[in-house]
Write a protein that holds these residues in place. Sequence first.
Motif, PDB file in Angstrom:
ATOM      1  N   MET A   1     -64.644   9.759  23.677  1.00  0.00           N
ATOM      2  CA  MET A   1     -65.516  10.553  24.516  1.00  0.00           C
ATOM      3  C   MET A   1     -66.955  10.478  24.010  1.00  0.00           C
ATOM      4  SD  MET A   1     -65.158  14.601  25.434  1.00  0.00           S
ATOM      5  CE  MET A   1     -65.396  15.062  23.734  1.00  0.00           C
TER       6      MET A   1
ATOM      7  N   TYR B   1     -67.762  21.857  28.257  1.00  0.00           N
ATOM      8  CA  TYR B   1     -66.771  22.919  28.092  1.00  0.00           C
ATOM      9  C   TYR B   1     -65.444  22.351  27.609  1.00  0.00           C
ATOM     10  CZ  TYR B   1     -70.176  25.725  30.496  1.00  0.00           C
ATOM     11  OH  TYR B   1     -71.338  26.388  30.813  1.00  0.00           O
ATOM     12  N   ALA B   2     -64.704  23.212  26.900  1.00  0.00           N
ATOM     13  CA  ALA B   2     -63.376  22.848  26.417  1.00  0.00           C
ATOM     14  C   ALA B   2     -62.362  23.847  26.948  1.00  0.00           C
ATOM     15  CB  ALA B   2     -63.363  22.867  24.895  1.00  0.00           C
TER      16      ALA B   2
ATOM     17  N   ILE C   1     -58.786  25.064  25.883  1.00  0.00           N
ATOM     18  CA  ILE C   1     -57.769  25.020  24.830  1.00  0.00           C
ATOM     19  C   ILE C   1     -56.469  25.565  25.413  1.00  0.00           C
ATOM     20  CG2 ILE C   1     -57.074  25.901  22.574  1.00  0.00           C
ATOM     21  CD1 ILE C   1     -60.073  26.355  21.949  1.00  0.00           C
TER      22      ILE C   1
ATOM     23  N   SER D   1     -52.717  26.235  24.250  1.00  0.00           N
ATOM     24  CA  SER D   1     -51.743  26.309  23.146  1.00  0.00           C
ATOM     25  C   SER D   1     -50.408  26.735  23.725  1.00  0.00           C
ATOM     26  CB  SER D   1     -52.163  27.357  22.117  1.00  0.00           C
ATOM     27  OG  SER D   1     -53.457  27.104  21.666  1.00  0.00           O
TER      28      SER D   1
ATOM     29  N   GLU E   1     -57.548  15.738  24.154  1.00  0.00           N
ATOM     30  CA  GLU E   1     -56.817  15.453  22.912  1.00  0.00           C
ATOM     31  C   GLU E   1     -55.638  16.401  22.844  1.00  0.00           C
ATOM     32  OE1 GLU E   1     -59.427  15.874  19.513  1.00  0.00           O
ATOM     33  OE2 GLU E   1     -60.414  17.614  20.357  1.00  0.00           O
ATOM     34  N   SER E   2     -54.513  15.917  22.327  1.00  0.00           N
ATOM     35  CA  SER E   2     -53.273  16.661  22.427  1.00  0.00           C
ATOM     36  C   SER E   2     -52.395  16.353  21.229  1.00  0.00           C
ATOM     37  CB  SER E   2     -52.577  16.233  23.721  1.00  0.00           C
ATOM     38  OG  SER E   2     -51.543  17.123  24.039  1.00  0.00           O
ATOM     39  N   VAL E   3     -51.816  17.396  20.641  1.00  0.00           N
ATOM     40  CA  VAL E   3     -50.882  17.226  19.524  1.00  0.00           C
ATOM     41  C   VAL E   3     -49.723  18.185  19.740  1.00  0.00           C
ATOM     42  CG1 VAL E   3     -50.571  17.472  17.023  1.00  0.00           C
ATOM     43  CG2 VAL E   3     -52.755  16.662  17.903  1.00  0.00           C
ATOM     44  N   ARG E   4     -48.496  17.691  19.504  1.00  0.00           N
ATOM     45  CA  ARG E   4     -47.337  18.596  19.503  1.00  0.00           C
ATOM     46  C   ARG E   4     -46.473  18.242  18.311  1.00  0.00           C
ATOM     47  NH1 ARG E   4     -45.887  22.113  23.084  1.00  0.00           N
ATOM     48  NH2 ARG E   4     -47.148  21.105  24.681  1.00  0.00           N
ATOM     49  N   ASP E   5     -45.992  19.258  17.597  1.00  0.00           N
ATOM     50  CA  ASP E   5     -45.169  18.978  16.426  1.00  0.00           C
ATOM     51  C   ASP E   5     -43.680  18.977  16.793  1.00  0.00           C
ATOM     52  OD1 ASP E   5     -44.244  21.621  16.410  1.00  0.00           O
ATOM     53  OD2 ASP E   5     -45.616  22.258  14.828  1.00  0.00           O
TER      54      ASP E   5
ATOM     55  N   GLY F   1     -47.616  23.100  20.441  1.00  0.00           N
ATOM     56  CA  GLY F   1     -48.591  22.118  20.882  1.00  0.00           C
ATOM     57  C   GLY F   1     -49.951  22.711  21.155  1.00  0.00           C
ATOM     58  N   ILE F   2     -50.976  21.885  20.962  1.00  0.00           N
ATOM     59  CA  ILE F   2     -52.334  22.235  21.378  1.00  0.00           C
ATOM     60  C   ILE F   2     -52.886  21.055  22.167  1.00  0.00           C
ATOM     61  CG2 ILE F   2     -54.683  22.815  20.651  1.00  0.00           C
ATOM     62  CD1 ILE F   2     -53.560  24.037  18.094  1.00  0.00           C
TER      63      ILE F   2
ATOM     64  N   ILE G   1     -56.415  20.031  24.275  1.00  0.00           N
ATOM     65  CA  ILE G   1     -57.781  20.439  24.612  1.00  0.00           C
ATOM     66  C   ILE G   1     -58.358  19.424  25.586  1.00  0.00           C
ATOM     67  CG2 ILE G   1     -60.029  21.126  23.711  1.00  0.00           C
ATOM     68  CD1 ILE G   1     -58.719  21.396  20.959  1.00  0.00           C
TER      69      ILE G   1
ATOM     70  N   TYR H   1     -61.746  18.419  27.984  1.00  0.00           N
ATOM     71  CA  TYR H   1     -63.203  18.623  27.981  1.00  0.00           C
ATOM     72  C   TYR H   1     -63.757  18.313  29.362  1.00  0.00           C
ATOM     73  CZ  TYR H   1     -62.501  18.747  22.947  1.00  0.00           C
ATOM     74  OH  TYR H   1     -62.066  19.093  21.683  1.00  0.00           O
TER      75      TYR H   1
ATOM     76  N   ILE I   1     -62.970  24.086  16.527  1.00  0.00           N
ATOM     77  CA  ILE I   1     -61.911  23.098  16.761  1.00  0.00           C
ATOM     78  C   ILE I   1     -62.067  21.982  15.729  1.00  0.00           C
ATOM     79  CG2 ILE I   1     -60.979  21.397  18.371  1.00  0.00           C
ATOM     80  CD1 ILE I   1     -62.219  23.065  20.668  1.00  0.00           C
TER      81      ILE I   1
ATOM     82  N   GLU J   1     -54.854  28.750  14.581  1.00  0.00           N
ATOM     83  CA  GLU J   1     -53.647  28.072  15.059  1.00  0.00           C
ATOM     84  C   GLU J   1     -53.773  26.609  14.717  1.00  0.00           C
ATOM     85  OE1 GLU J   1     -53.138  28.707  19.286  1.00  0.00           O
ATOM     86  OE2 GLU J   1     -55.268  28.492  19.675  1.00  0.00           O
TER      87      GLU J   1
ATOM     88  N   VAL K   1     -51.618  22.636  14.553  1.00  0.00           N
ATOM     89  CA  VAL K   1     -50.476  21.765  14.850  1.00  0.00           C
ATOM     90  C   VAL K   1     -50.777  20.383  14.301  1.00  0.00           C
ATOM     91  CG1 VAL K   1     -49.110  20.696  16.692  1.00  0.00           C
ATOM     92  CG2 VAL K   1     -49.941  23.017  16.991  1.00  0.00           C
ATOM     93  N   ARG K   2     -49.783  19.771  13.627  1.00  0.00           N
ATOM     94  CA  ARG K   2     -49.918  18.369  13.227  1.00  0.00           C
ATOM     95  C   ARG K   2     -48.628  17.642  13.579  1.00  0.00           C
ATOM     96  NH1 ARG K   2     -53.801  16.069  10.680  1.00  0.00           N
ATOM     97  NH2 ARG K   2     -54.544  18.053   9.809  1.00  0.00           N
ATOM     98  N   ASP K   3     -48.728  16.459  14.163  1.00  0.00           N
ATOM     99  CA  ASP K   3     -47.523  15.723  14.524  1.00  0.00           C
ATOM    100  C   ASP K   3     -47.097  14.765  13.404  1.00  0.00           C
ATOM    101  OD1 ASP K   3     -49.014  13.351  14.757  1.00  0.00           O
ATOM    102  OD2 ASP K   3     -49.127  13.473  16.952  1.00  0.00           O
ATOM    103  N   ALA K   4     -45.946  14.127  13.597  1.00  0.00           N
ATOM    104  CA  ALA K   4     -45.365  13.272  12.554  1.00  0.00           C
ATOM    105  C   ALA K   4     -46.262  12.079  12.233  1.00  0.00           C
ATOM    106  CB  ALA K   4     -43.985  12.808  12.991  1.00  0.00           C
TER     107      ALA K   4
ATOM    108  N   SER L   1     -51.658  13.175  13.336  1.00  0.00           N
ATOM    109  CA  SER L   1     -52.737  13.737  14.168  1.00  0.00           C
ATOM    110  C   SER L   1     -52.641  15.252  14.157  1.00  0.00           C
ATOM    111  CB  SER L   1     -52.602  13.289  15.627  1.00  0.00           C
ATOM    112  OG  SER L   1     -52.949  11.951  15.765  1.00  0.00           O
TER     113      SER L   1
ATOM    114  N   ILE M   1     -54.626  19.215  15.076  1.00  0.00           N
ATOM    115  CA  ILE M   1     -55.683  20.069  15.615  1.00  0.00           C
ATOM    116  C   ILE M   1     -55.517  21.443  14.984  1.00  0.00           C
ATOM    117  CG2 ILE M   1     -56.667  21.169  17.658  1.00  0.00           C
ATOM    118  CD1 ILE M   1     -55.627  18.861  19.363  1.00  0.00           C
TER     119      ILE M   1
ATOM    120  N   ILE N   1     -57.488  25.200  15.038  1.00  0.00           N
ATOM    121  CA  ILE N   1     -58.544  25.995  15.662  1.00  0.00           C
ATOM    122  C   ILE N   1     -58.611  27.335  14.948  1.00  0.00           C
ATOM    123  CG2 ILE N   1     -59.482  26.890  17.816  1.00  0.00           C
ATOM    124  CD1 ILE N   1     -57.582  25.019  19.303  1.00  0.00           C
TER     125      ILE N   1
END
Lengths: 105, 105
Positions: free
Chosen positions: A1, A10-11, A13, A15, A46-50, A55-56, A58, A60, B13, B46, B48-51, B54, B56, B58
């Motif tokens: 980006m 703007y963002a 978020i 969660s 941008e996106s992360v899930r464990d 998950g988060i 975001i 933009y 963030i 909050e 989150v980190r994935d395997a 990556s 995020i 906040i």
Amino acid sequence: MTVEANESYYAVIFSSQRTEGDNGYGRMADRMEQLAAEQPGFLGVESVRDAAGSGITISYWDSLEAIRNWKENPLHQTAQEKGKQDWYHNYNVKICKVERAYSSN
Amino acid sequence: MTVEANESYYAVIFSSQRTEGDNGYGRMADRMEQLAAEQPGFLGVESVRDAAGSGITISYWDSLEAIRNWKENPLHQTAQEKGKQDWYHNYNVKICKVERAYSSN
């Protein structure tokens, strides 16, 4: 980006905690990411899930109007309904104005 | 985190890509989370980190001054240096004003 430091943007978020099982989530998530990217004012995501399902994401946007239009997009509204019913134990959304940004490279 | 809708507050963030191996990261991350929570103006975090590494994180604060003070905290500065050198391939930081928030429950 690529965003100039002196432009305002703007963002959103998002969660969330996913429920067990896919239940059509993966396919819809891919579709929504593609559809979001086609919307006016979209700047990036941008996106992360464990592994435990936290998950988060975001996204933009260049204006509050672009965010509102995306929220009201009919296909996105269908996804939001499915999200409430099937995909998330809980979620929260924050709409933010990015005041400053910097990065390591 | 309990924040009244009509109070203004801020989000930092922090998006990052971790390097391989722990290298003292886990212990320091725990310490920093504990230390942040003791700072004036801290509202919550909050993360989150994935395997694949990556992540995020906040953190939420009641003012830009609280964010600045935390950035300049001496122990946090040590952690920031280690982060640049050892723990992150890259990261970016965005400081945002939360304009609206809602949740599913």
